[in-house]
Motif scaffolding. Sequence first.
Motif, PDB file in Angstrom:
ATOM      1  N   ALA A   1       1.135  -1.389  -0.223  1.00  0.00           N
ATOM      2  CA  ALA A   1       0.062   0.037   0.045  1.00  0.00           C
ATOM      3  C   ALA A   1       1.017   0.957   0.017  1.00  0.00           C
ATOM      4  CB  ALA A   1      -1.016  -0.238   1.021  1.00  0.00           C
ATOM      5  N   VAL A   2       0.410   1.518  -0.643  1.00  0.00           N
ATOM      6  CA  VAL A   2       1.219   3.093  -0.311  1.00  0.00           C
ATOM      7  C   VAL A   2       0.270   4.987  -1.357  1.00  0.00           C
ATOM      8  CG1 VAL A   2       2.779   4.911  -2.517  1.00  0.00           C
ATOM      9  CG2 VAL A   2       2.898   2.195  -2.396  1.00  0.00           C
ATOM     10  N   ALA A   3       0.358   5.289   0.241  1.00  0.00           N
ATOM     11  CA  ALA A   3       0.177   6.666  -0.205  1.00  0.00           C
ATOM     12  C   ALA A   3       1.095   7.756   0.014  1.00  0.00           C
ATOM     13  CB  ALA A   3      -0.839   7.074   1.820  1.00  0.00           C
ATOM     14  N   VAL A   4      -0.007   8.967  -0.708  1.00  0.00           N
ATOM     15  CA  VAL A   4       0.793   9.747  -1.711  1.00  0.00           C
ATOM     16  C   VAL A   4       0.192  11.330  -1.712  1.00  0.00           C
ATOM     17  CG1 VAL A   4       1.880  10.823  -4.064  1.00  0.00           C
ATOM     18  CG2 VAL A   4       2.319   8.013  -3.727  1.00  0.00           C
ATOM     19  N   CYS A   5       1.154  11.920  -1.081  1.00  0.00           N
ATOM     20  CA  CYS A   5       0.138  13.473  -1.628  1.00  0.00           C
ATOM     21  C   CYS A   5       1.397  14.774  -1.749  1.00  0.00           C
ATOM     22  CB  CYS A   5       0.222  13.861   0.370  1.00  0.00           C
ATOM     23  SG  CYS A   5      -1.020  15.178   0.977  1.00  0.00           S
ATOM     24  N   GLY A   6       1.218  15.254  -2.588  1.00  0.00           N
ATOM     25  CA  GLY A   6       2.495  15.860  -3.330  1.00  0.00           C
ATOM     26  C   GLY A   6       3.665  15.155  -2.680  1.00  0.00           C
ATOM     27  N   ASP A   7       4.793  15.573  -2.622  1.00  0.00           N
ATOM     28  CA  ASP A   7       6.363  15.007  -2.750  1.00  0.00           C
ATOM     29  C   ASP A   7       6.213  14.001  -1.734  1.00  0.00           C
ATOM     30  OD1 ASP A   7       6.303  16.737  -4.610  1.00  0.00           O
ATOM     31  OD2 ASP A   7       8.044  17.537  -3.894  1.00  0.00           O
ATOM     32  N   GLU A   8       5.131  13.780  -0.950  1.00  0.00           N
ATOM     33  CA  GLU A   8       4.970  13.072   0.393  1.00  0.00           C
ATOM     34  C   GLU A   8       4.875  11.632   0.255  1.00  0.00           C
ATOM     35  OE1 GLU A   8       6.661  13.844   3.470  1.00  0.00           O
ATOM     36  OE2 GLU A   8       7.379  15.894   2.191  1.00  0.00           O
TER      37      GLU A   8
ATOM     38  N   ASP B   1      -5.579  16.169  -0.683  1.00  0.00           N
ATOM     39  CA  ASP B   1      -5.917  15.099  -1.176  1.00  0.00           C
ATOM     40  C   ASP B   1      -4.974  13.380  -0.815  1.00  0.00           C
ATOM     41  OD1 ASP B   1      -8.426  15.464  -1.372  1.00  0.00           O
ATOM     42  OD2 ASP B   1      -8.325  15.978  -3.188  1.00  0.00           O
ATOM     43  N   VAL B   2      -4.848  12.697  -0.335  1.00  0.00           N
ATOM     44  CA  VAL B   2      -3.709  11.508  -0.288  1.00  0.00           C
ATOM     45  C   VAL B   2      -4.480  10.519  -1.352  1.00  0.00           C
ATOM     46  CG1 VAL B   2      -3.316   9.484   0.817  1.00  0.00           C
ATOM     47  CG2 VAL B   2      -3.657  11.903   2.046  1.00  0.00           C
ATOM     48  N   VAL B   3      -3.840  10.175  -2.375  1.00  0.00           N
ATOM     49  CA  VAL B   3      -3.603   9.150  -3.515  1.00  0.00           C
ATOM     50  C   VAL B   3      -3.435   8.258  -2.815  1.00  0.00           C
ATOM     51  CG1 VAL B   3      -3.322   8.336  -5.481  1.00  0.00           C
ATOM     52  CG2 VAL B   3      -3.918  10.723  -5.289  1.00  0.00           C
TER      53      VAL B   3
ATOM     54  N   LYS C   1      -8.798   6.989  -2.686  1.00  0.00           N
ATOM     55  CA  LYS C   1      -8.088   8.710  -1.738  1.00  0.00           C
ATOM     56  C   LYS C   1      -8.518   9.345  -0.576  1.00  0.00           C
ATOM     57  CE  LYS C   1     -11.356  12.364  -3.304  1.00  0.00           C
ATOM     58  NZ  LYS C   1     -11.690  13.724  -3.937  1.00  0.00           N
ATOM     59  N   TRP C   2      -8.456  10.049   0.254  1.00  0.00           N
ATOM     60  CA  TRP C   2      -8.578  10.600   1.678  1.00  0.00           C
ATOM     61  C   TRP C   2      -8.258  11.867   1.651  1.00  0.00           C
ATOM     62  CZ3 TRP C   2      -4.184   6.719   3.839  1.00  0.00           C
ATOM     63  CH2 TRP C   2      -4.688   5.427   4.075  1.00  0.00           C
ATOM     64  N   THR C   3      -9.485  12.621   1.975  1.00  0.00           N
ATOM     65  CA  THR C   3      -9.517  13.432   2.027  1.00  0.00           C
ATOM     66  C   THR C   3      -9.119  14.132   3.535  1.00  0.00           C
ATOM     67  OG1 THR C   3     -10.586  14.041   0.379  1.00  0.00           O
ATOM     68  CG2 THR C   3     -10.604  15.945   1.628  1.00  0.00           C
ATOM     69  N   VAL C   4      -7.741  14.623   3.639  1.00  0.00           N
ATOM     70  CA  VAL C   4      -7.518  15.228   5.001  1.00  0.00           C
ATOM     71  C   VAL C   4      -7.765  16.735   5.098  1.00  0.00           C
ATOM     72  CG1 VAL C   4      -5.662  15.277   6.632  1.00  0.00           C
ATOM     73  CG2 VAL C   4      -5.863  13.638   4.829  1.00  0.00           C
ATOM     74  N   VAL C   5      -8.570  17.352   6.613  1.00  0.00           N
ATOM     75  CA  VAL C   5      -9.135  18.216   6.847  1.00  0.00           C
ATOM     76  C   VAL C   5      -8.702  19.015   7.874  1.00  0.00           C
ATOM     77  CG1 VAL C   5     -11.380  18.391   5.519  1.00  0.00           C
ATOM     78  CG2 VAL C   5     -11.451  17.318   7.904  1.00  0.00           C
TER      79      VAL C   5
END
Length: 489
Positions: free
Chosen positions: A66-73, A102-104, A122-126
Amino acid sequence: MRHRFIILFLYAVLLTVLVACTPTPENVEQVSSKPAIYPDYTDVTIPVNIAPLNFLVRGDVDAVEAVAVCGDEALKVNSGDNSVCFDLGDWKDFMTQCEGKDVVVSVTVREAGKWKKHKDFKWTVVNDSIDPYLTYRLIEPDYEVWNHLTIQERCVENFDTRAICHYDLVDNRCMNCHTYSSQSPEKSMMYVRGEGGGAILNEGGSLSKLGIKTDDMVSGSVYFGFSPSGRYITFSTNIIIPAFHGDAKKRMEVFDSKSDVYVADLETKTIISSPLLTDSTWLETFPTFSADGKHIYYCTADGSPLQTADLRSVKYKLCSIDFDEKTGSIGTTVDTLEIKGSVCHPRVSPDGKYILYTVADYGTFPIWHPEADLQMLNLKTGEIDSLAIVNSNRSDTYHSWSSNSRWFVFASKRDDGLFGKPYFCYIDKEGRAHKPFALPQESPCYYDETMKSFNAPELGRDRLPFTAADVMRAMNQDIIPFSRRKDND
C-alpha cells in the motif's frame, strides 16, 4: 561494549532478513476495481489528528503493498499477509504534511502468486480536528446477557484505551452511558445501576454519587443531557419493558410503559418539573438542551396504543419547550417540529445550527430496527437532510457531536446487523455530510475478532481526570439525595 556491538549487529541482521523476506510487487497486472478493504476506508474524509487507518484486504490475498501519496510525500507499507498497518510516528508526520490536501492510495495485492494493482482511492485530510477522546460502552449485542460491561475511553489520535468503569470493580452492575458537559472532561456523568447505585458525577476529577429521584417519579433518571453552563441536566424517567418479535429481522422490541421529563439543578440538588412534561397519557423521553440553553428538545408519543399492545402505532415526535437558565424555569408552551417517522435521541450541534436525531418506523429503541437512520434538521432553515451518504441498510443511531460541530460519531450495525461499531462523519462548512469511516484500530483484525458492541459513543475534548478505581470508591459513598424544588408546578 562488545556485548552492545553484538546486539546491534544481530538486530541489523534480523532487520535485513525481514526486509529481504517482505514481498514486493513484480509483473503487476492492472485491474479496474478498487480493493475490497475492511474497514471501508475508500474515498473518505478524515481529520488530520486521526490514528492510522489500518485495514485488511479481503479475499485470497497473501501479500500487499500500500502506498499513500500526497504531493512529494509518500508513505509505504509492504506486508506478507492481507493486512496494512502504518507506523504511528510515520503516519503522524505524513498527516501533518497532508493537512488540507488529498491523499492518493494505491493498493497492490498478490493472489495465487500473481500481483494485481487495484484502482486508486483517496483520503481527504481536513484541518478540522476531531475531539481526541471517545467514550463508549462495550456490551454483548444481545438481550440475554448484559453483564461484564465496561465503559471505555479511547484516544482517537492513537490506540490508547482504558476502562473508566469496569464490571469487576462495581459488583458486575449494569452501567449506562457516559456523557460530557459541553464535551469537557472537567464535568461529566454516568449511571451505575442496581442496589447501592446512582449517578456518578465528575467535577474536575472529584466524584460524587447522586440520587436524582423523588418518590413521585416513575423511576430514577435514565436519559440525560447537560445545560451549556453545566449547572442543570434535563433527564427522563422511564419504565422500560422488553418484548419479542415474531419477525426474526428485528429480534426484540424495547418500549416505555411510562416516561416523563424533568430538570435537575446540580447546584441546589433540586428537581424542577412541569405538567407539560409529565403528562401520564403521553410518553416523554430523550431530553436535551439547545446550544444556548434556552430550549429543551425532547421526544413524545401518545401512550394510548400501549393499552392494546399496538406497539407499531407508537410514534415519537420531536418537540421543544423554553427554559430559563437564570431562574431554572420551564416554559409554558410546547412546539412540535414536523418530522416523519418515530424520532429519538435528538442531539444539538454545539454551534446551534443542527439537530441530529434517529428516525425509525415506530418505537423508541432503534438499535434493533434495521430501518433506523440518522437525519439532520437545519434549525435556521427547517430543512431536513436525510444523510443518504451516511446511512446504511442496518441500524444507525446513538450519536454525539465533536465540540467544533464539524464531526459527529454514531454507532452502526452496517457490517453484520449485530455488532455496533463507531463511525465518524464530517460536516463541512456548507453543512454537507461526507462518507463516514470506522474508528481505526491498531490491529485491522480487531472488528472481526471482538464479540462486543460499541454502544453510546461520546466525544470529549481531553482525557478524563478519573479512573475506574475512582468510580469504585465513589460507589461506596453515601448517596446525595435530591428534593423537589419548593416553587414547582
